[in-house]
Enzyme design. Structure first.
Site, short mmCIF file in Angstrom:
data_model
loop_
_atom_site.label_atom_id
_atom_site.label_comp_id
_atom_site.label_asym_id
_atom_site.label_seq_id
_atom_site.Cartn_x
_atom_site.Cartn_y
_atom_site.Cartn_z
N HIS A 146 41.93 37.17 39.58
CA HIS A 146 42.59 36.81 38.33
C HIS A 146 42.72 38.05 37.46
CE1 HIS A 146 43.86 34.43 34.91
NE2 HIS A 146 42.92 34.99 34.18
N GLY A 161 39.19 40.50 32.59
CA GLY A 161 38.43 40.31 31.37
C GLY A 161 38.16 38.86 31.08
N GLU A 162 37.37 38.67 30.03
CA GLU A 162 37.01 37.32 29.61
C GLU A 162 38.25 36.59 29.10
OE1 GLU A 162 33.71 37.63 26.88
OE2 GLU A 162 32.91 39.34 27.97
N SER A 163 38.22 35.28 29.22
CA SER A 163 39.36 34.46 28.82
C SER A 163 39.62 34.59 27.32
CB SER A 163 39.10 33.00 29.17
OG SER A 163 40.17 32.18 28.77
N GLY A 164 40.91 34.61 26.97
CA GLY A 164 41.29 34.61 25.57
C GLY A 164 41.35 35.98 24.91
N LEU A 165 41.21 37.06 25.71
CA LEU A 165 41.22 38.41 25.13
C LEU A 165 42.61 39.03 25.11
CD1 LEU A 165 37.89 39.99 26.45
CD2 LEU A 165 38.42 39.11 24.18
N GLY A 166 43.62 38.32 25.61
CA GLY A 166 44.99 38.82 25.50
C GLY A 166 45.41 39.77 26.60
N LYS A 167 45.00 39.47 27.83
CA LYS A 167 45.38 40.36 28.94
C LYS A 167 46.89 40.39 29.15
CE LYS A 167 42.60 38.19 31.81
NZ LYS A 167 41.81 37.36 30.85
N SER A 168 47.53 39.22 29.09
CA SER A 168 48.97 39.18 29.30
C SER A 168 49.73 39.87 28.16
CB SER A 168 49.44 37.73 29.45
OG SER A 168 48.90 37.15 30.62
N ASP A 185 48.33 36.99 36.17
CA ASP A 185 47.47 35.82 36.39
C ASP A 185 46.78 35.85 37.75
OD1 ASP A 185 46.27 33.38 35.56
OD2 ASP A 185 47.63 32.33 36.91
N GLU A 210 53.19 35.36 31.64
CA GLU A 210 52.98 34.27 30.69
C GLU A 210 52.29 34.78 29.43
OE1 GLU A 210 50.68 29.97 30.18
OE2 GLU A 210 50.37 31.19 31.98
N ARG A 252 26.85 52.78 26.39
CA ARG A 252 27.95 53.40 25.64
C ARG A 252 28.56 54.55 26.43
NH1 ARG A 252 27.56 56.18 19.60
NH2 ARG A 252 29.74 56.85 19.51
#
Length: 319
Positions: A146, A161-168, A185, A210, A252
């Site tokens: 994914h 990355g984690e869901s909802g971070l705006g990859k698309s 996706d 998407e 870091r």
């Protein structure tokens, strides 16, 4: 995982135009397949096709000029014995190349043993190159991940990355900056050799991105042909994380480059913290440029460590 084995009739039909070959014996064995154990244990496509060789069973055996001369230019008993040994190799297919006429004894042997025999005017070397490339793709180890897979500055980069971070959304911004989309996706990944993983877009999702709130975008129609790619070799994974994840799980300044294994191949990985106000597209491009420098032998972190060591030695000499 590896895909299902391939039958002789599929191999023949897929290369009927490219190799202009004919099926001259063993027509009743159209369902003959590669040995599943041989496919599973093969280290590369070279293990599945090559010139006639009695110590390499279960592969497509290619008969060029020299191989056919070996089978036919000897005493009758020797010729018969050499041909009969082919049966013990259990080849899925025999291919007669270089526009050679098929010896009657070879045709009879293939009919009795139900071994498909193809004949082509093309050179043996050309046939081997074509079939190796085809089998390499067909039998490659594969998986689906994914993320957004892109061509960034000429490098195949998978953004995860984690869901909802705006990859698309990040992918869309990178496209607007002149980079290319491979897949959004779901990304199909194939290990095409021992050190290389290639990423492709599932046919259903080609050219599509998407974006939440907008829906599906046809990137090719909006940005043009140069904004999409059919495939790229995976060279870098950029993983997006929230601040708390970054502080909890990552250093870091990591001393050693991070890697993630994909189909048994270590792929370098960069971690980027997503915070409001940061230009993530610029950071991703910076990570890609830094990786390109590392490929050229320039390691900024190691250079900093060396600079720090020299400074400490200089201060020690002064004291």
């Amino acid at each position: 995982m590896k895909p299902s084995v391939i039958s002789a009739d599929v191999l023949f039909e897929d290369h009927r135009a490219a190799l202009r070959w004919q099926w001259i014996a063993g027509l009743g064995a159209s369902e003959r397949r590669f040995d599943e154990v041989a496919v599973r244990e093969a280290q590369s496509s070279a293990d599945l096709v090559g010139y006639l060789n009695y110590i390499h069973p279960y592969r497509v055996q290619i008969l060029g000029t020299r191989e056919l001369a070996y089978l036919t230019n000897a005493a009758p008993d020797d010729c018969a014995r050499r041909m009969s040994r082919i049966v013990t190799l259990e080849p899925p297919v025999l291919v007669l190349c270089d526009a050679q006429a098929a010896p009657e004894a070879l045709v009879s042997m293939c009919e009795r043993a139900q071994i498909p025999l193809f004949s082509t005017d093309e050179s043996a070397a050309f046939v081997i190159d074509v079939l190796r490339a085809y089998l390499s793709k067909h039998f490659a180890n594969r998986t689906t991940m994914h993320g957004v897979f892109m061509d960034i500055l000429g490098l195949g980069v998978l953004i995860t990355g984690e869901s909802g971070l705006g990859k698309s959304e990040l992918g869309l911004e990178l496209i607007s900056r002149g980079n290319g989309l491979v897949a959004d996706d779901a990304v199909d990944l194939f290990r095409i050799n021992q050190t290389t993983v290639e990423g492709r877009c599932p046919e259903l999702l080609q050219n599509l991105l998407e974006v939440r709130g907008i829906g599906l975008l046809d990137i090719r129609a909006i940005f043009g042909e140069t904004a999409v790619r059919r495939r790229m070799r995976l060279k870098l994974i950029v993983h997006l994380v929230r601040r708390e994840t970054m502080e909890r799980d990552y250093e870091r300044l990591p001393y050693e480059p991070l890697t993630q294994e994909v189909l048994g191949v270590p792929i370098q990985k960069a971690i980027i913290q997503v915070v409001a106000g940061r230009n993530i597209a610029v950071l991703v491009e910076a990570a890609v440029r830094n990786h390109i420098l590392q490929l050229r032998g320039i390691d900024t972190y190691q250079e900093f460590v060396e600079r720090h060591r020299r400074a400490m030695e200089h201060d020690s000499d002064l004291s």
